[in-house]
Structure formats: C-alpha cells, structure tokens
Design an enzyme around this catalytic site. Structure first.
Site, short mmCIF file in Angstrom:
data_model
loop_
_atom_site.label_atom_id
_atom_site.label_comp_id
_atom_site.label_asym_id
_atom_site.label_seq_id
_atom_site.Cartn_x
_atom_site.Cartn_y
_atom_site.Cartn_z
NE ARG A 70 -2.82 0.46 3.48
CZ ARG A 70 -2.18 0.76 4.62
NH1 ARG A 70 -1.49 1.88 4.73
NH2 ARG A 70 -2.23 -0.07 5.65
CE1 TYR A 123 -16.80 11.02 -15.96
CE2 TYR A 123 -15.51 11.26 -13.96
CZ TYR A 123 -16.34 10.51 -14.77
OH TYR A 123 -16.72 9.26 -14.38
CG ASP A 196 -8.89 15.70 -15.66
OD1 ASP A 196 -8.23 15.06 -16.51
OD2 ASP A 196 -9.85 15.21 -15.03
CE LYS A 221 -12.09 7.41 -19.01
NZ LYS A 221 -11.99 7.82 -17.64
#
Ligand SMILES: Cc1ncc(COP(=O)(O)O)c(C=O)c1O
Length: 401
Positions: A70, A123, A196, A221
């Site tokens: 982690r 978005y 972004d 993406k």
C-alpha cells in the site's frame, strides 16, 4: 542498461523512463511485483530507501523503503517514475482510479471553509465529487467558464479560492482553457492550478511546463489506451506537495495494484504513435461531421472555427481523438444514433484504441443534470479510435441515416 538522459525525447522517455532492465534477471520489462509485503533487514530496516519518507535517487526517481505494497511497490514505482518524466513533474503518484487521484488532491489542498473554482463544463464524476462528497466537509465550489480567463480572474477576486481546477479540453464539450494565463491568475491570487490532462495526455500537452502546479489523469483513458485497466495519477511540480500526497495516499489506501500499473505502463510505451493516429482520425471525423446536414454543431478544438482553436494550437501538439456534436434531430435522434453504429461501440470511457460512442446526458454526465454543468440533451460524444478512418466515417454515415 537503458539510461535516461536529460533532453531525451518524449517517445524515448515513454519507453525507458522508470523501465531499466531488471537488475537481477535482465528482464527488459519491469516485472509485476505481485506482492503485499517485503522481508525487512532487521526490525525497522527496509530495503531500497528509508523507512520515513522517500529518497530521490535521480531526477523524478523516488524510491521508498519497501515494507508493504500500500505504501510502495516497485511496479507502481516504475509507472510513477515514467509519468513524472512524461509530464515533466517532480514526482508522480499512481492511484486505483482517476477519482481516487482527484480525491487525494482535494484532501491535500483544501480545508473546511475553503473555496475552489471548477469548470462549468467538466467530467460529471468530478462535479459529483465536489458537489456530493467534499461539499459535506465544508469545501465550497464555484463553476466558472475556464475558457474565459477574465471570468476566472473575476471569480478569483470574489472567492479567493485555494485551488483552480481545470479540464482542457473539457469533457464533453471540448472547451479550451489557456493554461499559462490561468496559472498566472491563480498564482497572483494565492491559489494553485490543477489541470485534468486526461483528454490531451502528456504527449499532446504538458501543463506543468505551462505553469500548472498539479496534473490529474484518469490513466484508464489514453495513457492505458486499451480499455483494459482502471487507474489514475497525480503529477506535481513541487516535491513537498508530492510528499503530502504520498502520505495521504498511504493513509487512505488509494494506490493502484501492481498488475494495473504494469498494464498502464505497457500502454504508455505506445502513447505517442497512438495519439498521432487518434488526432488524425479525430480531425477527419470532425471535418466530415461539420459538413453533414443532420449535425447541428461540432465541438473539436482542431476546427478553425472552434472558439478555443488558437489557444489549443498554442499549447497542444495535436487536437486528440475526442469529438462531440449535436444532432440536428434533437435528443431522440441522438439517442437512436448511439444504438445504430457498427464499429463505434456504445459505451462510457474513452481513449482506447477502439472507437466508442455515447450520449453524455444519459450516461457519463447524468450526475450533472439540473446543475450549471448540465450538458445538451442532443449531444453525442465520440472517442475516435485508431481503426481505419474510412471505415469509421462509413459507420457514422450509416448511423446518422
Ligand atoms: C476528464 C476525466 N477526469 C477524470 C475521470 C475519472 O477517472 P476514472 O474513471 O479513472 O476514475 C474521467 C472519467 O471518465 C474523465 O473523463
């Protein structure tokens, strides 16, 4: 041994940054370290770094002591090093999704009582995160048209935001924000600028070089590029901010897994050639749609009549593969058309090698209905893939009827 040198080009960095042959086996691709924990060299002693804080071992190369995946994992580290090189940032962090990355950045930068400017076209999930999650923790958002620098300047004076959040091009209306101008406005007003960069990818646009403080990616993406993995990333200009983000990422457990990092890294190697083809196909599709009688309006920054064309041409190397348009027949015809294509697959997401079609108002942007970010009901969004472009245009011709 492949070694990155200052001045290496983008395509070289995409293939080699963070991806030296494995020192033990010589494997030319970083292995998938599918492991949760690591043998420690004595109590409190970890290999490859220090227990408290990361060690910078080269430009953009950060190694944490490995104790638990982690906190740090070598495959994830390879992806992070590569992304930092591609965006020209001090450091990158890879997350389980784009939304996890966004959440980490907001938590790191905002406190109850703070104000944030967000795009009035963005978005839907980003809007939902501000509107339905962080609003409950006292963070107030203000939608502004980020393509209008003067409107942003006025909003900065009015709200004194700690953060200006920008998408460019925006999802789904492909608006363009002038990153350099907004960075100057943000910094003059004491705010940070986060961009972004999902629609452009670092191949087409590098916000940090234009003055941005943080870059956000849904690596799901274009970076991943093959519609086979969900992931996110933050790349930041300042190593101190990176340290705070890494602390939060570990504290909240939002990092991505090693196999996902490996898949993403595999996609990144071909980012340049894919983006060139996405941009070529996107431009052809946009021009063809612009001349079709059943199309009322096309949104593509590569078209000379797009209001952001000049800024896009200044700050992007190409215009990408995302094209939106309004169906002249209205909402019902737009919805019908989305179900009639052969090669364009009806689906959410974008940026994969295969073409996708969707109806934002009922799909990706359903969460912005009734808000200032609401999208036109007759809007269709295309993620133009890298198939043969004649085939793609023929598919759209048949579906438009
Ligand atoms: C521009 C943009 N940012 C962020 C996200 C969220 O990323 P993810 O779906 O990987 O959580 C998306 C998802 O579609 C997006 O389009």
């Amino acid at each position: 041994m492949a070694q990155i040198e200052r001045g290496d080009g983008f395509e070289t960095l995409a293939i080699h940054a963070g991806q030296e042959p494995d020192p033990v086996t010589g494997a030319v691709v970083p292995p998938i370290y599918q492991v949760s924990t690591y043998k420690q060299d004595g109590v409190g002693g970890v290999r490859g770094g220090t227990k408290h804080g990361a060690v910078e071992t080269g430009p953009g190369r950060w190694i944490e002591g490995y104790e638990y995946s982690r906190t740090a994992n070598p495959t994830r580290g390879a992806l992070e090093e590569c992304l930092a090189a591609l965006e020209g940032g001090a450091r990158a962090l890879a997350f389980a999704s784009g939304m996890a990355a966004e959440d980490c950045l907001i938590r790191a930068l905002c406190r109850p009582g703070d104000h944030v400017l967000i795009p009035h076209d963005a978005y839907g999930g980003t809007f939902r995160l501000f509107d339905k999650v962080h609003a409950h923790w006292g963070i107030t958002y203000h939608p502004v048209p980020v393509s209008d620098a003067e409107a942003v300047r006025t909003a900065v004076a009015e709200f004194s935001p700690v953060l200006i959040w920008v998408e460019t091009p925006t999802n789904p209306l492909l608006s363009i924000a002038d990153i350099a101008a907004l960075a100057q406005i943000a910094h003059a007003g004491g705010a940070l600028l986060a961009v972004d960069n999902t629609f452009a990818s670092p191949y087409l646009q590098q916000p940090i070089a234009l003055g941005a403080d943080a870059v956000i990616h849904s690596t799901t993406k274009y970076l991943g590029g093959h519609s086979d993995v969900v992931g996110g990333a933050l790349v930041v200009a300042d190593a101190g901010l990176a340290e705070r983000l890494a602390f939060l990422q570990n504290a909240t457990g939002s990092a991505g897994g090693p196999f996902d990092a490996w898949l993403t890294l595999r996609g990144v190697k071909t980012l340049g050639v894919r983006m060139d083809r996405h941009s070529e196909n996107g431009a052809q599709v946009a021009m063809w749609l612009a001349n079709h009688s059943r199309v009322a309006r096309v949104y593509y920054p590569g078209l000379a009549d797009h209001p952001g064309h000049e800024v896009a041409a200044k700050q992007m190397r190409g215009f990408g593969g995302m094209v939106s348009f309004r169906h002249a027949g209205g909402e019902d015809r737009a919805v019908e058309m989305c179900g009639r294509t052969r090669l364009f697959t009806l689906g959410e997401s974008l940026g994969g090698v295969e073409s996708l079609i969707e109806h934002p108002a009922r799909m990706t942007h359903a969460s912005v209905a009734g808000s200032p970010l609401e999208v036109p009901a007759d809007l269709v969004r295309l993620s133009v893939g890298i198939e043969n472009c004649d085939d793609l245009i023929e598919d759209l011709r048949t579906a438009l009827g």
